[in-house]
Design a protein around this motif. Structure first.
Motif: not given
Length: 215
Positions: A14, A197-198, A202-204, A207-208
């Motif tokens: 990222r 971000r997590v 902003e980031d899941s 998903q990561i």
């Protein structure tokens, strides 16, 4: 530990907020000041992506140093912020940017490395000096130190509450030292930024984790 290292490695792909704003962060006066500008914008109640876009507009307009920022008229700063859709706080922020530029010039001769040297990298003292800039409170100081640790090794490892919150969502260690053990020393700033971000959604985290296990 293997899974945790894999998650950390995935996060390192990222970009940091400084990178998104077009700042080539280095231990030099101009990029350090640009980071201060970005942090000022991020410190208001506005989406991070809007703050980043506004910072890019200010830099595109040529306001990359405290001297250039102060020399710009208040209206020029307002217009640049508006082009980045930073409209809710544009007038107040334009004033703060001018005042902050003057403080940077008067107190630190336009060079935030002087601030770093005066504190000898002490995190507590750095925070105290950073919040003297208009518009930068404790959260803003956290953002600055989180990003600047990439080029100020004495600050590392710096993990603020949002970094820790992101780490917990991913099942990673929640203390700076243990978290830092998952990556190379000079990569920790990027990891800390990605974890924010997590924390902000902003980031899941799901998903990561799925992407790591799928790989």
């Amino acid at each position: 530990m293997g899974d945790q290292r894999a998650v950390a490695r995935a996060l390192l792909t990222r970009r940091t907020y400084a990178e998104e704003a077009g700042i080539s962060l280095a231990d030099r006066p101009a990029p350090l000041y640009q980071l201060l500008v970005l942090v000022t914008l991020l410190s208001t109640r506005i989406r991070a992506q809007v703050a980043v876009a506004a910072a890019r507009e200010l830099f595109t307009a040529g306001y990359r140093t405290p001297a250039a920022m102060e020399a710009a008229s208040w209206q020029q700063r307002v217009d640049a912020l508006g082009r980045g859709h930073y409209r809710r706080y544009d007038e107040r922020t334009a004033t703060m940017l001018g005042t902050g530029a003057r403080l940077c010039l008067d107190r630190w001769h336009g060079d935030l490395r002087r601030l770093h040297r005066e504190t000898d990298g002490d995190q507590k003292r750095l925070r105290e000096l950073l919040v003297e800039f208009p518009g930068i409170g404790p959260t803003g100081a956290d953002i600055f130190l989180r990003e600047v640790q990439t080029v100020w090794p004495q600050v590392r490892p710096y993990a603020d509450r949002r970094t820790v919150a992101g780490a917990r969502r991913l099942g990673l260690p929640a203390t700076p030292d243990r978290l830092a053990g998952l990556v190379e020393e000079d990569e920790f700033g990027r990891l800390a930024s990605a974890l924010v971000r997590v924390a902000l959604g902003e980031d899941s985290a799901e998903q990561i984790n799925r992407a790591v296990h799928a790989g």
